[in-house]
Design an enzyme around this catalytic site. Sequence first.
Site, PDB file in Angstrom:
ATOM      1  N   HIS A   1       0.832  -1.210   0.000  1.00 29.66           N
ATOM      2  CA  HIS A   1       0.000   0.000   0.000  1.00 29.66           C
ATOM      3  C   HIS A   1       0.866   1.260   0.000  1.00 29.66           C
ATOM      4  O   HIS A   1       0.449   2.304   0.489  1.00 29.66           O
ATOM      5  CB  HIS A   1      -0.940   0.040   1.211  1.00 29.66           C
ATOM      6  CG  HIS A   1      -1.666  -1.248   1.447  1.00 29.66           C
ATOM      7  ND1 HIS A   1      -2.903  -1.522   0.903  1.00 29.66           N
ATOM      8  CD2 HIS A   1      -1.297  -2.371   2.125  1.00 29.66           C
ATOM      9  CE1 HIS A   1      -3.277  -2.739   1.270  1.00 29.66           C
ATOM     10  NE2 HIS A   1      -2.309  -3.283   1.994  1.00 29.66           N
TER      11      HIS A   1
ATOM     12  N   LYS B   1      16.075  21.213 -12.103  1.00 26.39           N
ATOM     13  CA  LYS B   1      15.355  19.957 -12.321  1.00 26.39           C
ATOM     14  C   LYS B   1      16.161  18.856 -13.017  1.00 26.39           C
ATOM     15  O   LYS B   1      16.904  19.100 -13.943  1.00 26.39           O
ATOM     16  CB  LYS B   1      14.078  20.223 -13.156  1.00 26.39           C
ATOM     17  CG  LYS B   1      13.012  21.011 -12.441  1.00 26.39           C
ATOM     18  CD  LYS B   1      12.503  20.366 -11.170  1.00 26.39           C
ATOM     19  CE  LYS B   1      11.623  19.172 -11.406  1.00 26.39           C
ATOM     20  NZ  LYS B   1      10.285  19.510 -11.855  1.00 26.39           N
TER      21      LYS B   1
END
Length: 462
Positions: free
Chosen positions: A159, A286
């Site tokens: 999960h 980035k």
Amino acid sequence: MTEMEKSWEKRLAGEPDELTVDFVESLSMDKRLYKYDIVGSIAHAQMLAEQKLITADELKQIKDGLIAISQEIAEGRFTFDKKYEDIHMAIETALVAKIGEAGKKLHTGRSRNDQVATDLRLWIRDRIEILQAKITLLQKAFVKLADGYSEDVMPGYTHLQRAQPVVIASYLLSFVEQLERDFIRLKNCRGLLNISPLGSGAIAGSTLPLDRKSTARQLGFSDIGYSSIDAVGDRDFCAEFTFDCAMTAAHLSRLAEDWIIFSSNEFGFVRIDDAYCTSSSMMPQKRNPDLLELIRAKTGSVYGALVAMLTILKGQPSGYNRDMQEDKGHVFAASDTVEACLDVTRAIVAHTKFNTKQMAARLDEGFLDATALAEYLVRKGVAFREAHGIVGLLVAECEKRGKGLAALALEEFQKHSASIEPDVYEHLGAVRVAGKYVTEGGAGPKQAKEQIAYWNKQLGQR
Ligand code: ARG
């Protein structure tokens, strides 16, 4: 005659409308099949000669002509004219233009219906080999990467929540398993599709004494299709092959998703080499995982091909229908996309490092050792359900106090269970727990090393 008239157009009055020509043509797509079409035609001609339906001299002319056409196409000297609809007619027309009368005998006992079904099976058969080779290379890249991390522990997630500790190698080897299924699935697909439709003609076979087993043998098919009606109407193998591509794409997209997350600042687990990252036109800091994002998205295109393929088959009347012409675009696209994704994934896997220090620093957050503590209690004679409850209370208490299980004093443990003894500390902490897995196939260093040895041997034989 420089150009063969389309003989079937004798049936129709006048020239087809330009719209018709454009709409029915598949040449722009199926010219990729030319080698297979030529190989299939040579086998067919060989059989016609064996059956005395053409002479040895005619066979030689046909073979030489087809080989010359193959060379022209390979060298870009062949003009594809869409008015011949598809690769089958384009090649046959060129053959007649080249060798004359003998060329007109090639299509004896054959229809484009069995011809295209043959070509497509041969094409997919080769693509399967290429896909399998690319899968193997990717598996090898994973095993090599895993070999460097057989002792390093990372959180295993369920999960996307921290679950139990695993070694990085076992995480990586989980992809080798998935890819192995993809490899086997393709092998099975090949087994089912390697059946020759040739000689089925349009739907019913022929009144001429064709030897279907001869063409099947020549083309490396393991048998012939025993229902001519099914043989021309079957595209199950296209759907199955596209599914196999889709499943591989799914596996690659799950890896892509993991590493997109793992390479984020929040996780900081992996560093993908600059050569496989992109930057931003605006934000100078980035390093983006665009290749992985594209792999994730391209999976959607492959699924699209699968759904299209299944939908093309749905509700078609028996036998051949022109609907089937639309199969090729989807089969080609699925294969091309997955091949490209496999190449890119292999390059990324070969150029990625795990930030083991950074991972180790936060490894004891999230109670990765809680399950192992419950199992410790089981070994001390406590029923698992009871142990589960005891550890649940301990975790809740630790969470409130902002500490890990290993930081509790023995008396604090013993308040919850008298079965906890001083040896409990040997069973706490993610790294210690990972070292204690005894289950076959478990995610500890011992199993990872065994699996690496197994895969090196197994993949070394491919
Ligand atoms: N281009 C066609 C295809 O891809 C070949 C078969 C056409 N046969 C026919 N009878 N119209 O399926």
